[in-house]
Design an enzyme around this catalytic site. Structure first.
Site, PDB file in Angstrom:
ATOM      1  N   SER A 230      13.171 -22.888 -32.649  1.00 22.52           N
ATOM      2  CA  SER A 230      12.930 -22.204 -33.907  1.00 22.52           C
ATOM      3  C   SER A 230      14.089 -22.465 -34.855  1.00 22.52           C
ATOM      4  O   SER A 230      15.207 -22.766 -34.435  1.00 22.52           O
ATOM      5  CB  SER A 230      12.710 -20.714 -33.667  1.00 22.52           C
ATOM      6  OG  SER A 230      13.850 -19.963 -33.842  1.00 22.52           O
ATOM      7  N   LEU A 231      13.805 -22.353 -36.155  1.00 23.93           N
ATOM      8  CA  LEU A 231      14.825 -22.570 -37.171  1.00 23.93           C
ATOM      9  C   LEU A 231      15.685 -21.331 -37.334  1.00 23.93           C
ATOM     10  O   LEU A 231      15.196 -20.212 -37.198  1.00 23.93           O
ATOM     11  CB  LEU A 231      14.168 -22.891 -38.519  1.00 23.93           C
ATOM     12  CG  LEU A 231      13.332 -24.157 -38.584  1.00 23.93           C
ATOM     13  CD1 LEU A 231      12.643 -24.246 -39.934  1.00 23.93           C
ATOM     14  CD2 LEU A 231      14.201 -25.366 -38.348  1.00 23.93           C
TER      15      LEU A 231
ATOM     16  N   GLU B   7      15.262 -28.234 -47.196  1.00 25.20           N
ATOM     17  CA  GLU B   7      13.904 -28.342 -47.703  1.00 25.20           C
ATOM     18  C   GLU B   7      13.215 -26.998 -47.547  1.00 25.20           C
ATOM     19  O   GLU B   7      13.605 -26.189 -46.701  1.00 25.20           O
ATOM     20  CB  GLU B   7      13.125 -29.433 -46.978  1.00 25.20           C
ATOM     21  CG  GLU B   7      13.047 -29.245 -45.479  1.00 25.20           C
ATOM     22  CD  GLU B   7      12.437 -30.449 -44.772  1.00 25.20           C
ATOM     23  OE1 GLU B   7      11.713 -30.227 -43.800  1.00 25.20           O
ATOM     24  OE2 GLU B   7      12.693 -31.587 -45.185  1.00 25.20           O
TER      25      GLU B   7
ATOM     26  N   LYS C 162      10.689 -24.185 -46.361  1.00 26.53           N
ATOM     27  CA  LYS C 162       9.996 -23.957 -45.096  1.00 26.53           C
ATOM     28  C   LYS C 162       8.640 -23.333 -45.392  1.00 26.53           C
ATOM     29  O   LYS C 162       8.527 -22.415 -46.183  1.00 26.53           O
ATOM     30  CB  LYS C 162      10.797 -23.002 -44.210  1.00 26.53           C
ATOM     31  CG  LYS C 162      10.107 -22.727 -42.888  1.00 26.53           C
ATOM     32  CD  LYS C 162      10.830 -21.656 -42.113  1.00 26.53           C
ATOM     33  CE  LYS C 162      10.196 -21.410 -40.757  1.00 26.53           C
ATOM     34  NZ  LYS C 162       8.827 -20.946 -40.801  1.00 26.53           N
TER      35      LYS C 162
ATOM     36  N   ARG D 270       3.786 -21.073 -30.610  1.00 25.78           N
ATOM     37  CA  ARG D 270       5.148 -21.318 -30.147  1.00 25.78           C
ATOM     38  C   ARG D 270       5.543 -20.329 -29.057  1.00 25.78           C
ATOM     39  O   ARG D 270       6.218 -20.675 -28.100  1.00 25.78           O
ATOM     40  CB  ARG D 270       6.139 -21.229 -31.314  1.00 25.78           C
ATOM     41  CG  ARG D 270       7.536 -21.688 -30.922  1.00 25.78           C
ATOM     42  CD  ARG D 270       8.509 -21.554 -32.073  1.00 25.78           C
ATOM     43  NE  ARG D 270       9.121 -20.252 -32.125  1.00 25.78           N
ATOM     44  CZ  ARG D 270      10.089 -19.824 -31.317  1.00 25.78           C
ATOM     45  NH1 ARG D 270      10.550 -20.611 -30.367  1.00 25.78           N
ATOM     46  NH2 ARG D 270      10.586 -18.632 -31.435  1.00 25.78           N
TER      47      ARG D 270
ATOM     48  N   GLU E 285       2.907 -25.719 -38.801  1.00 28.03           N
ATOM     49  CA  GLU E 285       2.725 -24.313 -39.161  1.00 28.03           C
ATOM     50  C   GLU E 285       1.298 -24.055 -39.598  1.00 28.03           C
ATOM     51  O   GLU E 285       0.753 -24.798 -40.416  1.00 28.03           O
ATOM     52  CB  GLU E 285       3.647 -23.919 -40.329  1.00 28.03           C
ATOM     53  CG  GLU E 285       5.122 -23.954 -40.013  1.00 28.03           C
ATOM     54  CD  GLU E 285       5.583 -22.792 -39.155  1.00 28.03           C
ATOM     55  OE1 GLU E 285       5.269 -21.632 -39.473  1.00 28.03           O
ATOM     56  OE2 GLU E 285       6.277 -23.062 -38.161  1.00 28.03           O
TER      57      GLU E 285
END
Length: 172
Positions: free
Chosen positions: A15-16, A49, A51, A72, A109
């Site tokens: 995950s970010l 960038e 999301k 996820r 996503e």
């Protein structure tokens, strides 16, 4: 629903992290310098960038056919939502092309555009039902329906951005 079968990802879905302040970005750069053993004065190129804020999903294709779609989850284990993902027009059931790998996992996503979210909420309220809190929650709830027809009726889209397991590289 929480009644979906569990799926172990062949390659973890990371995950970010978020950074909302200058201080948090500075801490991130410090961690990168330390991890890469870079000097304090050595330049670091950073790319940022937007999301797409939705529900992360992994699409597994075998011999060009969509065989599994999963959330996820915790990054290692997600939920099998294949039938619901099949209802999203952006997700092809079959891949075409000259060199489709035997195994290809596409990561991305599932999301709902804000204008579509507003229309969905208007319909919810008109039907005497509570409005959804935000587009991300509406997309996540829409994907996790036991009845795939409910998912199909929602304005969901898929934005692909990465890959997981692959039997061979896509390019040199």
């Amino acid at each position: 629903s929480s009644g979906f079968a569990k799926v172990t990802h062949a390659v973890a879905m990371l995950s970010l992290g978020n950074a909302f302040t200058d201080e948090a970005v500075g801490e991130f750069v410090t961690r990168v310098r330390k991890f890469l053993s870079l000097a304090e004065d050595e330049a670091i190129a950073v790319v940022a960038e937007p999301k797409v804020d939705g529900l992360s999903a992994s699409l597994r294709y075998e011999d060009g056919q969509l065989v599994l779609g999963a959330t996820r989850g915790d990054g290692t284990v997600g939920e099998n939502v294949t039938e619901n993902l099949r209802t999203i027009a952006d997700i092809p059931a079959t891949l075409s092309g000259r060199a489709v790998p035997a195994i290809l996992e596409v990561r991305g996503e599932v999301f709902m555009r804000r204008d579509e979210f507003a229309r969905l909420n208007e319909a919810q309220v008109a039907a005497g039902k509570p409005a959804y809190a935000n587009p991300r929650n509406a997309a996540a709830g829409s994907l996790r329906q036991i009845d795939a027809a409910v998912t199909a009726a929602r304005p969901l889209q898929f934005f692909a951005y990465a890959w997981g397991e692959m039997s061979e590289p896509l390019a040199a």
